[in-house]
Design an enzyme around this catalytic site. Structure first.
Site, PDB file in Angstrom:
ATOM      1  N   CYS A   3      -1.881   9.589   2.568  1.00 40.69           N
ATOM      2  CA  CYS A   3      -1.737   9.087   1.196  1.00 40.69           C
ATOM      3  C   CYS A   3      -2.976   9.355   0.360  1.00 40.69           C
ATOM      4  O   CYS A   3      -2.911   9.347  -0.870  1.00 40.69           O
ATOM      5  CB  CYS A   3      -1.413   7.595   1.216  1.00 40.69           C
ATOM      6  SG  CYS A   3      -2.615   6.595   2.111  1.00 40.69           S
ATOM      7  N   GLU A  43       0.875  -1.172   0.000  1.00 43.01           N
ATOM      8  CA  GLU A  43       0.000   0.000   0.000  1.00 43.01           C
ATOM      9  C   GLU A  43       0.910   1.219   0.000  1.00 43.01           C
ATOM     10  O   GLU A  43       1.543   1.535   1.003  1.00 43.01           O
ATOM     11  CB  GLU A  43      -0.895   0.010   1.237  1.00 43.01           C
ATOM     12  CG  GLU A  43      -1.874  -1.138   1.290  1.00 43.01           C
ATOM     13  CD  GLU A  43      -2.766  -1.034   2.501  1.00 43.01           C
ATOM     14  OE1 GLU A  43      -3.328   0.059   2.730  1.00 43.01           O
ATOM     15  OE2 GLU A  43      -2.900  -2.029   3.224  1.00 43.01           O
TER      16      GLU A  43
END
Length: 762
Positions: free
Chosen positions: A504, A470
């Site tokens: 993010c 991720e």
């Protein structure tokens, strides 16, 4: 006196001895619940495309709305003609309508809800045939009840009139017929209208679901090759993790590093703990998660204070992003997870695979190596740890050295309710992470930057260790010309600046329709001016992050972009940048700071093109009052999560997958899909057949080829000839002998001709 027999003929009144007595007559009231059941089930069945497109709740709500409307529409008959509603089984004086009205309404609406729910579950499971039978069941029950009350249904009057045989035929009851016509027309209009809606909405939803992201020119991988930032100053000195508080620079309490050489021994201990944990029933593992949730929430105040101290985040933000959602995380996996882990049977063709049964079991990976960053030091690790524990895994967790103290507190909470060594905390820096990946864990889950993620992937590949990545994001927000400017400005501002932009999924590119850009920018300026340091927006967590953001701002200044950044230390006032050039780093590379670039563009097509012109693909948002059009545009974007009129919060939904594409990595957390990296399937087949051999076992002969050829032809749509070939080949294959034609291996071509001749290749 005339009685209507229901088929258009007059007849004399029947003798009392031959007529159904009131006490024996079933009531007419039960007609309505099966009617509601069947019609509601039918509405969901008609909405099958809507269910298949993931809009099952919408189809259910439509069916339920019809059931409620239907239940209300029959209430006037209960009060206007109560004896008729009771099918003259008893007088209304003994059972007043007011006492029946509410239970009757609940019964009708509840029956409709039951019919809709059963159809919904069957359609979701792909069992359309059974869903059809469910509709027929409701309609059949209605017809059966109607047949049982046929005579009573077509006569209107009081209980006494029915007793005396003088009830008025329905055809002669004008007021009743008017009421029936009005109610029937309303019910029909509602039913047809709702049916049309679910059909049309279903077709539209399926069309939208088939939309794929637009193809883009070039290779996005080349966009990841951005110049590396200067190495960050290390907070590790010797075997101690130091650091300073982002808010005021005061030193943080030192934390001891885990010796890197000791990681293999930690892995062995974790393997022993995992073996014992996997043997525990999943219900007991779920109960442990419930206990962990309680303990976690009891430490909520301490966590909020520690996150403010170590991470710099305002406490309000910690509560809404790291604490409350994680309470839901424990609860979700404890309640829903066991069903996702249960074994499932495999359907086998009883003709080809007689006597066989198969089952797919879900097993834990074993020991999961987890490496997490500092920006969400509680939420990010728990999104993997909690489902990993439920699935029967052990976890060795290496947090960022910039979140060592938060990690220590979370680990203490976990360790207090779990067996020893089931969750192991490894404190340290890059060397500990490298040793963990190379130690031989069964799965690596990495959350962090693309550059480090590629290094982790290479190291895991050397050991053939599965890895889930991720990585970063460069999320875009698309603001269409019809967006609600007030809501959109508030939403985009939060999406860009929450956690000081160190997210993010932060909005780092905002493309706005040129027609509303001036008003939108002005609204954002007002909102930014009202933000309070320390209460709304905190400081940047690390010195390295401040340097990275400043480098992007310096480049923008050099290119003529107006920048009004202020702040001391790691505090940086949020910056709005209007129409920066597209090739600037702040529009190409991940920023991870409180910057919000606004770019005015000409129309939706330009928005989509620019949003897709990125190396990343984590999330994206589209803002518009026309949600249908926004959905279509969103599906054209390269992103793992698309939101309409909102942004970024779905990472806190444990029931929904969180994932990305391109340089954002392919790792998944949340939802059933989130278990893919944490479990593996095992297929077990048991054969109880007593036949001497299978059809595909040796020896091969002409009958085997005939059978296989017939099956291929049958599957291709051939007719009776193929069926005859299958039957002949099957019977011939069953009669095969065990001795070979010639046990000696010939030097030349095989001398067994049957199979070759039968194939037509000889």
């Amino acid at each position: 006196m005339r009685l209507w027999d229901g088929v258009g003929r007059n007849r004399p009144p029947p003798a009392p001895a031959h007529r159904t007595t009131p006490q024996e007559a079933p009531p007419t009231v039960p007609l309505d619940p099966p009617t509601a059941y069947g019609l509601s089930a039918l509405l969901v069945l008609l909405g099958r495309p809507l269910v298949q497109a993931g809009r099952g709740p919408a189809a259910f709500k439509v069916a339920l709305a019809f059931a409620v409307f239907f239940a209300l529409s029959v209430q006037p008959f209960l009060f206007g003609w109560p004896d008729w509603m009771y099918a003259y089984a008893l007088p209304a004086t003994e059972l007043p309508p007011a006492a029946v009205a509410v239970p009757f309404f609940v019964a009708v609406a509840g029956a409709g809800a039951a019919g809709a729910y059963v159809s919904l579950q069957l359609v979701r499971g792909g069992r359309t045939g059974l869903a059809t039978l469910n509709v027929l069941f409701g309609i059949g029950l209605w017809l059966a009840t109607w047949a049982a009350t046929w005579e009573q249904y077509f006569h209107i009057g009081t209980w006494a009139e029915w007793q005396q045989g003088i009830a008025t035929p329905l055809a002669e009851a004008a007021s009743f017929q008017l009421a029936m016509n009005v109610a029937g027309a309303a019910q029909g209009a509602a039913g047809i209208g709702l049916a049309a809606w679910v059909i049309v909405a279903g077709r539209r939803a399926k069309r939208r679901g088939r939309i794929q992201p637009d193809p883009t020119a070039g290779d996005w991988r080349s966009l990841l090759d951005a110049p590396a930032c200067a190495p960050a100053p290390s907070v590790i000195a010797g075997e101690q993790i130091g650091g300073a508080r982002p808010g005021d620079g005061a030193p943080l309490e030192a934390v001891a590093c885990t010796p890197a050489d000791g990681i293999p021994a930690l892995l062995e201990s974790a393997r022993s703990a995992q073996a014992a944990w996997a043997a525990v029933a999943v219900e007991e593992r779920a109960a442990a998660l419930v206990r962990l949730r309680r303990r976690f929430l009891r430490h909520a105040e301490a966590l909020a204070r520690l996150l403010e101290e170590e991470n710099g985040r305002p406490q309000a933000e910690s509560w809404i992003t790291e604490i409350v959602p994680n309470g839901d995380l424990f609860d979700h996996w404890a309640r829903r997870g066991p069903a996702l882990l249960q074994a499932s049977p495999v359907s086998l063709d009883p003709t080809m695979f007689a006597g066989k049964r198969g089952v797919i079991e879900t097993l834990p990976r074993g020991v999961v190596g987890l490496i997490t960053p500092w920006n969400f030091p509680v939420a990010l690790p728990l999104r993997t740890i909690v489902p990993a524990l439920l699935a029967g895994n052990a976890v060795i967790w290496k947090p960022s050295e910039h979140a060592a103290r938060s990690a220590a507190l979370v680990h203490r909470i976990l360790a207090a309710e779990l067996p020893p060594d089931l969750v192991t905390l490894v404190q340290g820096g890059a060397e500990q992470a490298r040793r963990l990946v190379g130690a031989g864990v069964d799965q690596v889950v990495f959350v962090g930057s693309p550059q480090t993620g590629r290094a982790v992937a290479r190291a895991a590949a050397e050991r053939l260790t599965p890895v889930a990545l991720e990585l970063g994001g460069k999320d875009a927000a698309l603001v269409l010309h019809d967006a609600d400017i007030e809501r959109t400005a508030n939403g985009v501002l939060w999406g860009a600046l929450a956690n000081a932009g160190q997210n993010c999924a932060a909005i780092e590119r905002c493309y706005v329709d040129r027609r509303i850009a001036p008003a939108f920018v002005e609204k954002l300026r007002d909102r930014i001016a009202s933000l309070r340091p320390g209460e709304d927006v905190g400081p940047l967590t690390t010195e390295a992050q401040r340097a990275r953001v400043e480098a992007q701002l310096d480049e923008a200044r050099a290119r003529g972009v107006a920048v009004e950044a202020q702040g001391e230390g790691q505090w940086l006032r949020p910056v709005l940048l209007v129409d920066p050039p597209e090739d600037l780093a702040l529009l190409q590379d991940e920023t991870f700071g409180p910057l919000l670039p606004i770019v005015a563009v000409d129309g939706e097509e330009e928005m989509v093109r620019r949003a897709n012109d990125s190396a990343y693909g984590l999330t994206a948002s589209i803002w518009s009052k026309d949600t249908a059009r926004a959905e279509v545009l969103g599906r054209r974007l390269h992103a793992g999560v698309i939101t309409v009129n909102n942004h970024g919060f779905t990472g806190g939904l444990p029931q929904a997958p969180w994932s990305g594409v391109r340089g954002s990595g392919g790792g998944i957390t949340g939802g059933p899909q989130g278990l893919a990296h944490l479990t593996r399937p095992r297929f077990v087949l048991v054969d109880r057949s007593r036949a001497a051999r299978e059809l595909w076992w040796y020896p091969y002969d002409a009958s085997v080829v005939r059978l296989a050829r017939g099956l291929a032809r049958l599957r291709s749509g051939a007719g009776l000839g193929a069926i005859g070939e299958v039957i002949g080949g099957f019977l011939g294959a069953r009669r095969r002998g065990g001795a070979p034609v010639d046990a000696a291996w010939p030097r030349g071509a095989p001398r067994v001709k049957e199979a070759r001749d039968a194939s037509g290749n000889g």
